[in-house]
Enzyme design. Sequence first.
Site, PDB file in Angstrom:
ATOM      1  N   CYS A  17       0.792  -1.226   0.000  1.00  0.00           N
ATOM      2  CA  CYS A  17       0.000   0.000   0.000  1.00  0.00           C
ATOM      3  C   CYS A  17       0.829   1.284   0.000  1.00  0.00           C
ATOM      4  CB  CYS A  17      -0.941   0.044   1.201  1.00  0.00           C
ATOM      5  SG  CYS A  17      -1.660  -1.558   1.640  1.00  0.00           S
ATOM      6  N   CYS A  34       1.635   3.641  -3.088  1.00  0.00           N
ATOM      7  CA  CYS A  34       0.630   4.565  -3.638  1.00  0.00           C
ATOM      8  C   CYS A  34       0.080   5.531  -2.581  1.00  0.00           C
ATOM      9  CB  CYS A  34      -0.532   3.780  -4.244  1.00  0.00           C
ATOM     10  SG  CYS A  34      -0.054   2.914  -5.740  1.00  0.00           S
ATOM     11  N   HIS A  35      -0.078   5.046  -1.337  1.00  0.00           N
ATOM     12  CA  HIS A  35      -0.730   5.893  -0.325  1.00  0.00           C
ATOM     13  C   HIS A  35       0.270   6.628   0.567  1.00  0.00           C
ATOM     14  CE1 HIS A  35      -4.714   4.366  -1.371  1.00  0.00           C
ATOM     15  NE2 HIS A  35      -4.179   3.169  -1.438  1.00  0.00           N
ATOM     16  N   MET A  56      -6.981   1.301  -7.772  1.00  0.00           N
ATOM     17  CA  MET A  56      -6.629   0.493  -6.594  1.00  0.00           C
ATOM     18  C   MET A  56      -6.782  -0.996  -6.946  1.00  0.00           C
ATOM     19  SD  MET A  56      -6.732   0.230  -2.987  1.00  0.00           S
ATOM     20  CE  MET A  56      -7.097  -1.233  -2.017  1.00  0.00           C
ATOM     21  N   HIS A  86       6.801  10.887 -11.470  1.00  0.00           N
ATOM     22  CA  HIS A  86       6.927   9.432 -11.292  1.00  0.00           C
ATOM     23  C   HIS A  86       8.061   8.898 -12.170  1.00  0.00           C
ATOM     24  CE1 HIS A  86       5.362   5.743  -9.586  1.00  0.00           C
ATOM     25  NE2 HIS A  86       5.456   5.183 -10.779  1.00  0.00           N
ATOM     26  N   HIS A  88       2.010   6.816 -17.645  1.00  0.00           N
ATOM     27  CA  HIS A  88       2.985   5.907 -17.023  1.00  0.00           C
ATOM     28  C   HIS A  88       3.882   5.367 -18.141  1.00  0.00           C
ATOM     29  CE1 HIS A  88       4.778   2.615 -14.779  1.00  0.00           C
ATOM     30  NE2 HIS A  88       4.299   3.145 -13.677  1.00  0.00           N
TER      31      HIS A  88
HETATM   32 FE1  DHE Z   1       7.364   0.765 -10.405  1.00  0.00          FE
HETATM   33  C1  DHE Z   1       9.860   2.024 -12.433  1.00  0.00           C
HETATM   34  C2  DHE Z   1       7.532   3.523  -8.468  1.00  0.00           C
HETATM   35  C3  DHE Z   1       4.501  -0.248  -8.829  1.00  0.00           C
HETATM   36  C4  DHE Z   1       7.604  -2.274 -11.906  1.00  0.00           C
HETATM   37  N1  DHE Z   1       8.459   2.470 -10.465  1.00  0.00           N
HETATM   38  C5  DHE Z   1       9.452   2.804 -11.395  1.00  0.00           C
HETATM   39  C6  DHE Z   1       9.987   4.099 -11.057  1.00  0.00           C
HETATM   40  C7  DHE Z   1       9.341   4.516  -9.927  1.00  0.00           C
HETATM   41  C8  DHE Z   1       8.382   3.494  -9.564  1.00  0.00           C
HETATM   42  C9  DHE Z   1       9.559   5.805  -9.182  1.00  0.00           C
HETATM   43  C10 DHE Z   1      11.086   4.841 -11.816  1.00  0.00           C
HETATM   44  C11 DHE Z   1      12.451   4.341 -11.389  1.00  0.00           C
HETATM   45  C12 DHE Z   1      13.595   5.005 -12.156  1.00  0.00           C
HETATM   46  O1  DHE Z   1      13.544   5.019 -13.396  1.00  0.00           O
HETATM   47  O2  DHE Z   1      14.526   5.507 -11.530  1.00  0.00           O
HETATM   48  N2  DHE Z   1       6.173   1.535  -8.939  1.00  0.00           N
HETATM   49  C13 DHE Z   1       6.447   2.666  -8.260  1.00  0.00           C
HETATM   50  C14 DHE Z   1       5.429   2.899  -7.260  1.00  0.00           C
HETATM   51  O3  DHE Z   1       5.422   3.815  -6.392  1.00  0.00           O
HETATM   52  C15 DHE Z   1       4.336   1.947  -7.509  1.00  0.00           C
HETATM   53  C16 DHE Z   1       3.185   2.669  -8.217  1.00  0.00           C
HETATM   54  C17 DHE Z   1       3.691   1.336  -6.285  1.00  0.00           C
HETATM   55  C18 DHE Z   1       4.632   0.618  -5.390  1.00  0.00           C
HETATM   56  O4  DHE Z   1       4.233   0.279  -4.262  1.00  0.00           O
HETATM   57  O5  DHE Z   1       5.776   0.359  -5.755  1.00  0.00           O
HETATM   58  C19 DHE Z   1       5.037   0.968  -8.474  1.00  0.00           C
HETATM   59  N3  DHE Z   1       6.229  -0.975 -10.381  1.00  0.00           N
HETATM   60  C20 DHE Z   1       5.115  -1.172  -9.661  1.00  0.00           C
HETATM   61  C21 DHE Z   1       4.604  -2.506  -9.837  1.00  0.00           C
HETATM   62  O6  DHE Z   1       3.573  -3.001  -9.288  1.00  0.00           O
HETATM   63  C22 DHE Z   1       5.477  -3.186 -10.810  1.00  0.00           C
HETATM   64  C23 DHE Z   1       4.693  -3.509 -12.092  1.00  0.00           C
HETATM   65  C24 DHE Z   1       6.038  -4.511 -10.291  1.00  0.00           C
HETATM   66  C25 DHE Z   1       6.879  -4.370  -9.093  1.00  0.00           C
HETATM   67  O7  DHE Z   1       8.036  -4.755  -9.167  1.00  0.00           O
HETATM   68  O8  DHE Z   1       6.412  -3.921  -8.031  1.00  0.00           O
HETATM   69  C26 DHE Z   1       6.534  -2.113 -11.057  1.00  0.00           C
HETATM   70  N4  DHE Z   1       8.506   0.025 -11.916  1.00  0.00           N
HETATM   71  C27 DHE Z   1       8.469  -1.268 -12.336  1.00  0.00           C
HETATM   72  C28 DHE Z   1       9.483  -1.445 -13.368  1.00  0.00           C
HETATM   73  C29 DHE Z   1      10.121  -0.195 -13.551  1.00  0.00           C
HETATM   74  C30 DHE Z   1       9.495   0.698 -12.603  1.00  0.00           C
HETATM   75  C31 DHE Z   1       9.734  -2.742 -14.135  1.00  0.00           C
HETATM   76  C32 DHE Z   1      11.259   0.152 -14.508  1.00  0.00           C
HETATM   77  C33 DHE Z   1      10.782   0.361 -15.912  1.00  0.00           C
HETATM   78  C34 DHE Z   1      11.930   0.623 -16.861  1.00  0.00           C
HETATM   79  O9  DHE Z   1      11.872   0.098 -17.997  1.00  0.00           O
HETATM   80  O10 DHE Z   1      12.853   1.356 -16.510  1.00  0.00           O
END
Ligand code: DHE
Length: 546
Positions: free
Chosen positions: A53, A56-57, A94, A337, A379
């Site tokens: 959680c 996002c929250h 959500m 983000h 995104h």
């Molecule tokens: Fe991510 C990138 C934050 C949920 C997989 N994610 C990022 C980045 C941020 C971020 C700030 C950029 C990083 C950078 O480039 O320096 N992600 C968040 C969250 O806050 C969020 C919404 C909720 C959380 O609790 O984390 C979240 N993200 C997810 C997922 O549910 C994903 C699908 C699976 C997981 O691992 O949790 C996920 N995020 C990814 C991936 C990237 C990413 C694979 C990098 C993409 C790329 O090609 O560079």
Amino acid sequence: MKRAVWVLMGILVLGGGSAAAAAQKAPAKKAPAAPKIGTEEFSKAQEIYFDRCAGCHGALRKGATGPALLPEKTRAYGTPVLKTFITNGTQGGMPDWGRQGVLNAPQIDMMARYLQQEPPLPPEMSMAQMKSTWKVLVPPDKRPTSPQHNRDWENFFSVTLRDAGQVAIIDGTTKEIVSIVETGYAVHISRMSASGRYVYTIGRDGKSTLIDLWMAKPDKVAEVRTCTEARSVDTSKYKGPQGDFHERYAIVGCYWPPHFAIMDGHTLEPLKVVSTRSYTYDTSEYHPEPRVASIVASHFKPQWIVNVKETGLTWLVDYADIKNLKITEIETERFLHDGGWDASKRYFLVAANQRNRIAVVDAKEEKLVKLVDVGKIPHPGRGANWDDPEYGPVWATTHLGEGLIAVVGTDPEKHPQHAWKMVRGLKLLGGGSLFIKTHPNSEWVWADHALSGDPKIQRSICVIAKKNPTADPKCWEAASEGRAVHLEYNKAGDEVWVSIWNRKDKQSALVVYDDKTLKEKARLLDPRLVTPTGKFNVYNTVKDIY
Ligand code: DHE
């Protein structure tokens, strides 16, 4: 185990180990009283909150991508309504944790009661605490001086095995798993050193791991924890008149505590920590939890672009002299983000997701160029760059809130009339799209729909023809269950890898497509591939090819 530390520290902050009791001592003035929750349940719920959680929250439950969950609001909802949200999710994005089977009925009931307590204050983290977690497992002088295998390591993929707390190092040429490395919990991303030899991972729990790809069996050579919650890491990629910074530093961006940490690139020794707490760019209100979202390294300056989510500030951090650190603070937009470079690598495009905008930062002139209005909750991952037949060089983002690819002109020199405008809106199957990707050698642009509420759509991917972008996309289901998530090219740019992200107790997969024919070339079903999500090809990540 690492999460337990955070939970434990949270309890200590509340005092005497009685978190629930302490929380219940301070109910909001007019709100109904909080329902009962035992100390053990409180700890378990806090752990689940951190895992599922807080992203996002917010760690303080003050809201970010998701709404605030403070007691005056949650107690007004009450346990039954909160249980419905947690079970079924919401239209606003959500997840349906109950229906997905991620949380069971007793856990949902516990979370609904937990959310009505006062949020515990998570602990800060000092340099001494960071250093106490720092381990150099193989010192630099004991590491190989050349690759100890004959593999094309620049075509390795570092694949997050999310719920296993591991990454798989996979040989992109032979498709063999070369190594499984124990990392931080739920690694979010991997980034590579300027040479590509080292992989830096960052776990949700703030633990960074340094992996040496030259070892006969690539393994971790150092680790450190610089925060209790994190999402981003990058390395120093500059080499030029101001010095050779290749492999010199790494940087981690934290969600909690809200700061970034600079570490030695060879050993991960923490060297410097900088708080991001400050004032929102537009209303000048103090924010106690401005989280570090994406970080990207410049290729032509000793500089990282650090995006501070809640204050809406993009910091250009000059690492040429970290004792006299220079930070240029650019007012961009709130709720920053993820994002990536345009094809020239001069402009950084970052999603301000709750503002439905893309902020364009000129890293050369060090200023905001434009805020581009796009669709609902952009995104992009790092986005995708290609030459549009009508508009010239463009960059594009997918959206969580609608089935749309927003295509933005990026060439102010030769196509000034289209630059920094949304020039096309291309349709996808629906919202819930997380990632888009292409390669200069490809005719296609690929997109997923991993967070769609529709099971068929969440496992579907689509491609758009660069030469004929207005034609209907070609879309197909990449698996019979699970979510198709994140796309990555191999080094040659002729294969696309897609993760099939299934539950931990079910079969997941990596599917490899021939980028020319769009035919499936391989489906990796190794049982060690538990919940694969992000995949990072060494060469493409070093060069920022997307
Ligand atoms: Fe991510 C990138 C934050 C949920 C997989 N994610 C990022 C980045 C941020 C971020 C700030 C950029 C990083 C950078 O480039 O320096 N992600 C968040 C969250 O806050 C969020 C919404 C909720 C959380 O609790 O984390 C979240 N993200 C997810 C997922 O549910 C994903 C699908 C699976 C997981 O691992 O949790 C996920 N995020 C990814 C991936 C990237 C990413 C694979 C990098 C993409 C790329 O090609 O560079």
